[in-house]
Design a protein around this motif. Structure first.
Motif, PDB file in Angstrom:
ATOM      1  N   GLN B  66      95.843 -49.021 -23.121  1.00 44.79           N
ATOM      2  CA  GLN B  66      95.869 -47.589 -23.358  1.00 44.79           C
ATOM      3  C   GLN B  66      95.945 -47.309 -24.855  1.00 44.79           C
ATOM      4  O   GLN B  66      96.706 -47.965 -25.568  1.00 44.79           O
ATOM      5  CB  GLN B  66      97.072 -46.970 -22.650  1.00 44.79           C
ATOM      6  N   TYR B  68      95.779 -43.688 -26.349  1.00 46.73           N
ATOM      7  CA  TYR B  68      96.525 -42.471 -26.634  1.00 46.73           C
ATOM      8  C   TYR B  68      96.042 -41.383 -25.678  1.00 46.73           C
ATOM      9  O   TYR B  68      94.910 -41.418 -25.219  1.00 46.73           O
ATOM     10  CB  TYR B  68      96.274 -42.037 -28.087  1.00 46.73           C
ATOM     11  N   ALA B  69      96.909 -40.422 -25.430  1.00 45.28           N
ATOM     12  CA  ALA B  69      96.502 -39.257 -24.645  1.00 45.28           C
ATOM     13  C   ALA B  69      96.228 -38.101 -25.594  1.00 45.28           C
ATOM     14  O   ALA B  69      97.121 -37.668 -26.320  1.00 45.28           O
ATOM     15  CB  ALA B  69      97.594 -38.882 -23.643  1.00 45.28           C
ATOM     16  N   GLY B  71      95.321 -34.258 -26.163  1.00 46.74           N
ATOM     17  CA  GLY B  71      95.440 -33.051 -25.362  1.00 46.74           C
ATOM     18  C   GLY B  71      95.413 -31.763 -26.165  1.00 46.74           C
ATOM     19  O   GLY B  71      95.947 -30.747 -25.723  1.00 46.74           O
ATOM     20  N   LEU B  73      94.338 -28.250 -27.756  1.00 46.76           N
ATOM     21  CA  LEU B  73      93.840 -27.107 -26.978  1.00 46.76           C
ATOM     22  C   LEU B  73      92.342 -26.902 -27.122  1.00 46.76           C
ATOM     23  O   LEU B  73      91.704 -26.361 -26.231  1.00 46.76           O
ATOM     24  CB  LEU B  73      94.575 -25.832 -27.427  1.00 46.76           C
ATOM     25  N   ARG B  80      90.084 -26.548 -21.091  1.00 46.34           N
ATOM     26  CA  ARG B  80      91.156 -27.412 -21.551  1.00 46.34           C
ATOM     27  C   ARG B  80      90.967 -28.791 -20.953  1.00 46.34           C
ATOM     28  O   ARG B  80      90.898 -28.932 -19.734  1.00 46.34           O
ATOM     29  CB  ARG B  80      92.513 -26.845 -21.119  1.00 46.34           C
ATOM     30  N   VAL B  82      92.456 -32.849 -21.104  1.00 49.20           N
ATOM     31  CA  VAL B  82      93.360 -33.893 -21.581  1.00 49.20           C
ATOM     32  C   VAL B  82      92.711 -35.235 -21.283  1.00 49.20           C
ATOM     33  O   VAL B  82      92.389 -35.530 -20.133  1.00 49.20           O
ATOM     34  CB  VAL B  82      94.734 -33.804 -20.884  1.00 49.20           C
ATOM     35  N   ILE B  84      93.077 -39.309 -21.427  1.00 46.85           N
ATOM     36  CA  ILE B  84      93.906 -40.495 -21.637  1.00 46.85           C
ATOM     37  C   ILE B  84      92.945 -41.623 -21.978  1.00 46.85           C
ATOM     38  O   ILE B  84      92.247 -42.152 -21.120  1.00 46.85           O
ATOM     39  CB  ILE B  84      94.739 -40.812 -20.389  1.00 46.85           C
ATOM     40  N   TYR B  86      91.513 -45.172 -23.274  1.00 46.51           N
ATOM     41  CA  TYR B  86      91.770 -46.610 -23.317  1.00 46.51           C
ATOM     42  C   TYR B  86      90.847 -47.232 -24.345  1.00 46.51           C
ATOM     43  O   TYR B  86      89.776 -46.711 -24.634  1.00 46.51           O
ATOM     44  CB  TYR B  86      91.537 -47.235 -21.939  1.00 46.51           C
ATOM     45  N   ALA B 121      87.573 -38.530 -34.340  1.00 47.21           N
ATOM     46  CA  ALA B 121      89.005 -38.753 -34.584  1.00 47.21           C
ATOM     47  C   ALA B 121      89.534 -39.860 -33.681  1.00 47.21           C
ATOM     48  O   ALA B 121      90.363 -40.679 -34.092  1.00 47.21           O
ATOM     49  CB  ALA B 121      89.790 -37.460 -34.361  1.00 47.21           C
ATOM     50  N   TYR B 125      91.196 -43.389 -34.916  1.00 45.79           N
ATOM     51  CA  TYR B 125      92.512 -43.838 -34.495  1.00 45.79           C
ATOM     52  C   TYR B 125      92.436 -45.213 -33.839  1.00 45.79           C
ATOM     53  O   TYR B 125      93.276 -46.086 -34.088  1.00 45.79           O
ATOM     54  CB  TYR B 125      93.130 -42.825 -33.526  1.00 45.79           C
TER      55      TYR B 125
END
Lengths: 214, 214
Positions: B66, B68-69, B71, B73, B80, B82, B84, B86, B121, B125
DNA sequence: ATTAGTTCTAGTCAGTTTGACTATAACTAT
DNA sequence: ATAGTTATAGTCAAACTGACTAGAACTAAT
């Protein structure tokens, strides 16, 4: 998942504590659980974490970072739940203000009973992350107030890592980090030589949510 | 978010590549994006990541964790979302089997254009995490096949860290890690002294999903 | 067949970091 | 005044790191 330092009942030395809330409905009614709540449509993930924390315990963290998204199929017996868990550090003054009640209480992080859902596993993982992260990043200071002695910093590390550290060697390391600033003040009122007070001048972590936003 | 090694067009040295898929509908129709898809009701998070990866690119990763999540806006202009996310490492043999097509293509990780959503982004990361993690954990080997030379390991590090490393010092470090096993075989066919082949005997990371399950 | 060129591999050496330890300074309590 | 305690500085050896040297083992060119 919130960490704060509080003095141990026996030794008086600081130890790690976490606030839990009691489940007032099924499933796991009566058991203790991590504070949390739903993500609403118009708030970011860290905002939701802060809000839920504020609503359940009244706490405002000095450090907040995403921990992990837990999404196992059988986390809750009644429905599929995906939890994006954040972990936080709060300073002692903040922790003292927390709303304790029948259904909200502080527990020593190393002496928890069986928690609701998979929350024991979440606590274990958060502890592992805290220990790891402390080794290579200056986050321990978010558990302390603005001014602190080097012995207090050492006590934080000793509490989290659960082992004693050599005072002299520890000093040397801490003093070598540029984010620690020496002040001209000394902590008076102790029983022995008054230690110098220091200050932390660094900033939060490298979480994507923290990286860009100033 | 998948990483694999492929030889650079010019120098022929291995560099980091990632597969992207083209958006075939709005929003961001026509732009390249990270592969992904919905989480269904009856699958775990890593299962969903693997399945979506398999469906879009045909790839099976040797390492999956994993990231990062995300989320925020305004990640998608229409709703919207979100995500998750991997990240995965795939071995060169696997990467060569990937389904390339009009709408699925490999790109050099350091030469991406503007991607859909906040995917630039996310890539940044993931790259940051890969570089960081490689420094303290043995994950580079998931980008290589079963047998490899120490020079190949060095090339992986050089590609990811984007700087040259001293061959002699690098050898010393790698040979000091217990998870690297010397074999009695040598890589023949090169233009110079045949290097010894080594093997990686370690296991995946400390991701909560990986920790308990054997 | 010899030589040049290249990588593989082992080793040296100085500078830095780390852990164990010693010693002095500065305070309080007796 | 003295003992007790923590604060603080410093020493020393072991371990680690980065820069470097040098021989080993192969191929390609002469």
């Amino acid at each position: 998942m919130i960490f704060a330092l509080r003095p141990s009942e026996r030794s008086g030395r600081p130890t790690l504590w976490i606030p839990l809330v009691r489940r007032i409905r099924e499933p796991f009614k009566g058991l203790w659980a991590l504070p949390g709540g739903p993500l609403t449509h118009a708030e970011s993930l860290p905002d939701a974490a802060s809000r839920n924390l504020q609503e359940t315990t009244g706490l405002a963290p000095s450090y907040l970072e995403q921990l992990y998204a837990f999404g196992g199929l059988h986390r809750s017996p009644t429905q599929r739940v995906v939890s994006i868990v954040y972990w936080a550090l709060v300073q002692p003054t903040e922790a003292a203000l927390a709303d304790e009640s029948e259904n909200v209480r502080w527990f020593r992080a190393d002496r928890l009973g069986d928690l609701a859902f998979d929350h024991n596993a979440i606590v274990d993982y958060a502890l592992w992350r805290l220990r790891n992260k402390m080794a290579y990043e200056s986050i321990a200071y978010h558990l302390l107030g603005e001014y602190f002695t080097l012995a207090q910093v050492r006590e934080v590390y000793e509490a989290v890592l659960d082992r004693e550290l050599d005072p002299a060697n520890f000093r040397r390391q801490v003093k070598a980090t540029p984010e620690i600033e020496e002040t001209e003040q000394y902590l008076q009122g102790g029983k022995h030589r008054p230690p110098r007070l220091y200050r932390f001048t660094g900033r939060p972590g490298l979480d994507p949510d923290n990286r860009s936003t100033p």
